[in-house]
Design a protein around this motif. Structure first.
Motif, PDB file in Angstrom:
ATOM      1  N   GLU A   1      25.368  -4.769  23.479  1.00 43.25           N
ATOM      2  CA  GLU A   1      25.949  -4.413  22.221  1.00 43.25           C
ATOM      3  C   GLU A   1      25.978  -4.865  21.203  1.00 43.25           C
ATOM      4  N   GLY A   2      26.542  -4.281  20.043  1.00 44.04           N
ATOM      5  CA  GLY A   2      25.954  -4.483  18.285  1.00 44.04           C
ATOM      6  C   GLY A   2      25.091  -4.223  17.745  1.00 44.04           C
ATOM      7  N   ASN A   3      24.290  -3.706  18.926  1.00 45.82           N
ATOM      8  CA  ASN A   3      22.076  -3.883  18.476  1.00 45.82           C
ATOM      9  C   ASN A   3      22.167  -2.180  17.904  1.00 45.82           C
ATOM     10  N   GLU A   4      21.768  -1.858  16.263  1.00 47.39           N
ATOM     11  CA  GLU A   4      22.571  -0.748  15.607  1.00 47.39           C
ATOM     12  C   GLU A   4      21.634   0.758  16.616  1.00 47.39           C
TER      13      GLU A   4
ATOM     14  N   LEU B   1      23.101   3.543  17.479  1.00 50.12           N
ATOM     15  CA  LEU B   1      22.931   5.014  17.704  1.00 50.12           C
ATOM     16  C   LEU B   1      22.762   5.610  18.818  1.00 50.12           C
ATOM     17  N   LEU B   2      21.420   5.624  19.837  1.00 47.84           N
ATOM     18  CA  LEU B   2      21.709   6.381  20.675  1.00 47.84           C
ATOM     19  C   LEU B   2      23.037   6.596  21.535  1.00 47.84           C
ATOM     20  N   VAL B   3      23.745   5.804  21.333  1.00 46.87           N
ATOM     21  CA  VAL B   3      24.795   5.835  22.744  1.00 46.87           C
ATOM     22  C   VAL B   3      25.994   7.043  21.904  1.00 46.87           C
ATOM     23  N   ASP B   4      25.499   6.887  20.708  1.00 49.11           N
ATOM     24  CA  ASP B   4      27.008   7.055  19.806  1.00 49.11           C
ATOM     25  C   ASP B   4      26.480   9.117  20.142  1.00 49.11           C
ATOM     26  N   PHE B   5      25.511   9.373  20.285  1.00 46.58           N
ATOM     27  CA  PHE B   5      24.670  10.894  20.303  1.00 46.58           C
ATOM     28  C   PHE B   5      24.807  11.371  21.234  1.00 46.58           C
TER      29      PHE B   5
ATOM     30  N   ALA C   1      22.856   6.759  42.161  1.00 47.83           N
ATOM     31  CA  ALA C   1      23.661   7.653  42.094  1.00 47.83           C
ATOM     32  C   ALA C   1      23.963   7.268  40.685  1.00 47.83           C
ATOM     33  N   ALA C   2      24.377   6.047  40.327  1.00 45.80           N
ATOM     34  CA  ALA C   2      24.893   6.383  38.298  1.00 45.80           C
ATOM     35  C   ALA C   2      24.550   7.851  37.856  1.00 45.80           C
ATOM     36  N   SER C   3      25.706   7.797  36.889  1.00 43.89           N
ATOM     37  CA  SER C   3      25.713   9.109  36.974  1.00 43.89           C
ATOM     38  C   SER C   3      25.276   8.512  35.319  1.00 43.89           C
ATOM     39  N   LEU C   4      24.530  10.206  34.335  1.00 44.92           N
ATOM     40  CA  LEU C   4      24.194   9.301  32.593  1.00 44.92           C
ATOM     41  C   LEU C   4      25.424   8.703  32.447  1.00 44.92           C
ATOM     42  N   ALA C   5      26.720   9.383  32.460  1.00 43.06           N
ATOM     43  CA  ALA C   5      27.494   8.627  31.550  1.00 43.06           C
ATOM     44  C   ALA C   5      27.983   7.219  31.704  1.00 43.06           C
ATOM     45  N   GLU C   6      27.715   6.985  32.978  1.00 40.98           N
ATOM     46  CA  GLU C   6      27.713   5.751  33.686  1.00 40.98           C
ATOM     47  C   GLU C   6      26.764   4.721  33.166  1.00 40.98           C
ATOM     48  N   ARG C   7      25.092   5.110  32.951  1.00 42.70           N
ATOM     49  CA  ARG C   7      24.547   4.756  32.559  1.00 42.70           C
ATOM     50  C   ARG C   7      24.488   4.615  30.941  1.00 42.70           C
ATOM     51  N   ILE C   8      25.124   5.787  30.488  1.00 37.19           N
ATOM     52  CA  ILE C   8      25.384   5.340  29.088  1.00 37.19           C
ATOM     53  C   ILE C   8      26.104   4.066  29.010  1.00 37.19           C
ATOM     54  N   GLU C   9      27.048   3.808  29.306  1.00 33.49           N
ATOM     55  CA  GLU C   9      28.074   2.464  29.237  1.00 33.49           C
ATOM     56  C   GLU C   9      27.437   1.075  30.039  1.00 33.49           C
TER      57      GLU C   9
END
Length: 274
Positions: free
Chosen positions: A243-246, A250-254, A228-236
């Motif tokens: 971490e550190g991959n450009e 870009l995807l996470v910042d969007f 039941a992971a939310s989209l917000a949890e999947r983003i994190e």
């Protein structure tokens, strides 16, 4: 060479024309307009309002660039328009200036191609290398990232965002945000995976594409029973794993910020809530 203006054209007092500007027959250039070095206007083009055109941009016949916003709340309010260098603005294109409600500026980046009869509404923001195919319509305040391509006769809802390197197929109706690197299509549009052809054409390595495929599966893949992971949890989770991959950054910042629009997702609930 100084600017070359056809005698049938009207260049209003106050307009600023750079070196090697060419203004063809029956054009109108407004008093607040600035045309950069080497800009070319074909016959019957109109550039008006507080509009700044970057060097090397070409504007074709019957385009109307810098006209006031088609926003009934902003009648009589004057904003500005900025278009970058080496853009192509084809026949019949319309681009409106910004409004106070949207920062007062419409902005188009460098090396963009707006093909015939496409429309960029007030307060839109377009990055570099954007292609709008024929008859594409952008609603007000739309944000289009670098190297996005939108297929012919598609429409993008006001305030919607399309992330860098995404592709929208022809005749799509885009109601929600399209994340970077994705392929969206349909009415109403939903995701079909990554924009693989576009990424390969831009020289993305197999390793980069493989990493983005894994990110897509994590964000939008089928959930196992009991998950039941939310989209917000999947983003994190995605952010922590890469971490550190450009590209992933870009995807996470969007995806992280709140948005005025829902998120475009794969079919089976074509538009996913946040």
């Amino acid at each position: 060479m100084e600017a070359c203006v056809h005698p049938s054209s009207v260049v209003e007092s106050g307009a600023r024309l750079g070196r090697d500007v060419v203004v063809g027959p029956f054009c109108v250039v407004g008093a607040q307009t600035e045309l950069g070095e080497g800009v070319e206007l074909a016959s019957h083009a109109i550039v008006t309002g507080a509009t700044r055109i970057g060097p090397g941009t070409r504007i074709f016949s019957f385009a109307c660039v810098g006209s006031s916003a088609q926003d009934l709340k902003a009648v009589g309010e004057a904003g500005s328009l900025s278009i970058g260098s080496d853009c192509i603005i084809r026949e019949g294109v319309t681009v409106n200036v910004g409004t106070p409600g949207g920062g007062s500026e419409t902005r188009i980046g460098n090396r963009c191609a707006l093909l015939a009869y496409s429309h960029v509404a007030h307060d839109c923001r377009l990055g570099d290398g954007v292609v709008l195919s024929n008859n594409v319509l952008l609603g007000g305040h739309a944000e289009i990232g670098d190297h996005v391509m939108i297929g012919g006769a598609s429409a993008v809802h006001q305030h919607a965002r399309i992330g860098a390197h995404a592709f929208v197929a022809a005749m799509s109706g885009v109601e929600g945000d399209v994340a970077p690197f994705m392929l969206a299509a349909g009415n109403r549009a939903h995701l079909f995976g990554l924009n693989l052809v576009g990424l390969q054409r831009r020289g993305f390595s197999p390793e980069r594409i493989s990493r983005l495929k894994a990110a897509y599966r994590l964000l939008f893949g089928r959930r196992e029973t009991g998950e039941a992971a939310s989209l917000a949890e999947r983003i994190e989770t995605l952010a922590d794993l890469h971490e550190g991959n450009e590209d992933i950054g870009l995807l996470v910042d969007f995806l992280r910020p709140a948005s005025n629009r829902p998120l475009c997702a794969p079919r089976a609930g074509a538009i996913a809530s946040r």
